[in-house]
Design an enzyme around this catalytic site. Structure first.
Site, short mmCIF file in Angstrom:
data_model
loop_
_atom_site.label_atom_id
_atom_site.label_comp_id
_atom_site.label_asym_id
_atom_site.label_seq_id
_atom_site.Cartn_x
_atom_site.Cartn_y
_atom_site.Cartn_z
N TRP A 101 0.83 -1.21 0.00
CA TRP A 101 0.00 0.00 0.00
C TRP A 101 0.87 1.25 0.00
O TRP A 101 0.56 2.23 -0.70
CB TRP A 101 -0.97 -0.01 1.17
CG TRP A 101 -1.99 -1.11 1.07
CD1 TRP A 101 -2.17 -2.14 1.93
CD2 TRP A 101 -2.95 -1.30 0.02
NE1 TRP A 101 -3.18 -2.95 1.49
CE2 TRP A 101 -3.68 -2.47 0.33
CE3 TRP A 101 -3.26 -0.59 -1.15
CZ2 TRP A 101 -4.70 -2.95 -0.50
CZ3 TRP A 101 -4.29 -1.07 -1.97
CH2 TRP A 101 -4.99 -2.24 -1.63
N ASP A 171 -1.53 6.58 6.36
CA ASP A 171 -2.63 5.71 5.93
C ASP A 171 -3.03 4.85 7.13
O ASP A 171 -2.27 3.99 7.58
CB ASP A 171 -2.15 4.84 4.76
CG ASP A 171 -3.22 3.89 4.23
OD1 ASP A 171 -4.30 3.77 4.88
OD2 ASP A 171 -2.99 3.27 3.18
N LYS A 195 -12.34 -1.38 6.63
CA LYS A 195 -11.56 -2.31 7.44
C LYS A 195 -12.06 -2.30 8.89
O LYS A 195 -12.40 -3.32 9.44
CB LYS A 195 -10.07 -1.96 7.40
CG LYS A 195 -9.50 -1.74 6.00
CD LYS A 195 -9.07 -3.03 5.31
CE LYS A 195 -8.90 -2.90 3.82
NZ LYS A 195 -7.74 -2.16 3.38
C1 LIG Z 1 -7.22 -1.77 2.08
C2 LIG Z 1 -6.14 -0.78 2.14
C3 LIG Z 1 -5.98 0.22 1.16
C4 LIG Z 1 -6.85 0.27 -0.06
O1 LIG Z 1 -8.10 0.73 0.29
P1 LIG Z 1 -9.22 1.06 -0.80
O2 LIG Z 1 -10.24 1.76 0.02
O3 LIG Z 1 -9.67 -0.23 -1.37
O4 LIG Z 1 -8.61 1.95 -1.82
C5 LIG Z 1 -4.99 1.15 1.32
N1 LIG Z 1 -4.18 1.12 2.38
C6 LIG Z 1 -4.29 0.18 3.35
C7 LIG Z 1 -3.36 0.22 4.51
C8 LIG Z 1 -5.27 -0.79 3.25
O5 LIG Z 1 -5.38 -1.73 4.21
#
Ligand SMILES: *Cc1c(COP(=O)(O)O)cnc(C)c1O
Length: 360
Positions: A101, A171, A195
């Site tokens: 990511w 993030d 998540k």
């Molecule tokens: C799942 C995830 C993403 C991607 O998320 P989307 O909403 O599908 O774009 C980005 N960063 C992390 C740390 C993730 O777990």
């Protein structure tokens, strides 16, 4: 009670209470005779939903007044573009590469300026967090970027980087609201809701006032412009109304539970049950350096691909869903987000013990 425990990395398990309340209110939200899906985003009723959601998030995370909270769309991935477009004024930013990511965010930023790898753990397949106590950060760098919790590899920053005074961008997709954090240490926190917070479709951005400016890159789409989204209180266009409503209920659920200190203690208990077993097992192991272990995502392997797939199949039959590891690294992964009860983790460990006895 539900029939299965869902260990999916995302979209992921949500609290029973929240889903029940959503079901109860499905056809008639608070006497309106309408579903939240059917009401105007400009109505008083929705205004209340989004304002309450924001207030509850602010109180849970102790977000200071000089930070804006935005409820956006496009997922965390869209923020990979929005961040450089809005914040790369000097066209230079530093990225700490701790997994796929972070790497995707870095690749995206390279389209808009000079993104620099400040540190990386790719040399050991992302099984640790690199030392970020003395990074080489350019004096005119616009920000330092990290992925706080690495969903695929099961690692987490335990110490934040020394950014040399530059704003820290993080993030939080897979660790949002998993434990208390000091928001003032960050310039911008973002994450997809699917998540640990709510349904896919909502992306939360918490951004410090001074980073919201009138001067994003010229080609920045209106929808990705933080200033425009902030000036319109996330209502520039139709927001993901129903998703925001569910997020709001999850915030209330967390508050009722005792807030982030309480959920932290529950999350650490859950993680300990699983890691303690992995450390003593002769069949299963977690390959992350212990000091960087995530409390949200726990990858593990047997070392034998056939045994891994048998395990995943039999676990499913036992009501333990979505234990397959990310398609890029295989093996297994148990995501044990806020809404996963301790009993779910206990049941998983009991099942693993039995599987080990039967297959050794
Ligand atoms: C799942 C995830 C993403 C991607 O998320 P989307 O909403 O599908 O774009 C980005 N960063 C992390 C740390 C993730 O777990």
């Amino acid at each position: 009670m539900r029939k299965v425990y869902n260990f999916s990395a995302g979209p992921a398990v949500l609290p029973n209470e929240v889903l029940k309340q959503a079901a109860d209110e499905m056809l008639d939200y608070k006497g309106t005779g309408m579903s939240v899906m059917e009401i105007s985003h400009r109505s008083k009723i929705f205004e209340e939903i989004i304002n309450n959601a924001e207030q509850d998030l602010r109180s849970l995370m102790n977000i200071p007044d000089n930070y804006k909270v935005l409820f956006l769309q496009g997922g965390a991935s869209q923020q990979f573009s929005a961040i450089p477009m809005n914040l790369m004024k000097n066209k230079i930013a530093h990225y700490v590469i701790t997994g796929q990511w972070a790497k995707k965010a870095y690749e995206e930023a390279r389209k808009y300026g000079s993104a620099i790898k400040a540190a990386s753990s790719e040399d050991k397949l992302f099984t640790y967090i690199p030392d970020c106590s003395n990074l080489n950060i350019d004096t005119n760098s616009d920000y330092v970027y990290i992925c706080e919790n690495n969903t695929i590899y099961g690692t987490k920053f335990k110490n934040l980087p020394d950014t040399k005074g530059k704003p820290l961008i993080a993030d939080f997709s897979s660790c949002f609201l998993s434990e208390p954090i000091d928001v003032t240490k960050y310039g911008l926190i973002f994450g997809g809701a699917q998540k640990n917070i709510g349904p896919a479709g909502v992306t939360i951005v918490i951004i410090r006032d001074d980073l919201i400016t009138n001067t994003p890159l010229q080609e920045t789409p209106t929808m990705l412009n933080y200033k425009i989204q902030a000036d319109n209180n996330s209502l520039y266009n139709t927001p993901p109304c129903y998703g925001i409503y569910i997020c709001g209920m999850v915030f209330k659920w967390l508050k009722k539970l005792g807030g982030l200190e309480e959920i932290k203690s529950i999350n650490y208990k859950k993680a300990k049950i699983l890691y303690d077993f992995l450390d003593e097992s002769k069949m299963f192991r977690n390959i992350v350096e212990p000091e960087f272990r995530s409390i949200m995502n726990v990858p593990f392997i047997t070392g034998n691909d056939n045994l891994d797939s048998t395990f995943i199949k039999e676990a499913k039959q036992a009501g333990l869903e979505n234990l397959k590891g990310h398609r890029s690294i295989g093996g297994m992964r148990a995501s044990i987000y806020n809404a996963m009860p301790i009993e779910g983790v206990q049941k998983l460990v009991d099942f693993m013990k039995e599987f080990e006895l039967n297959n050794i």
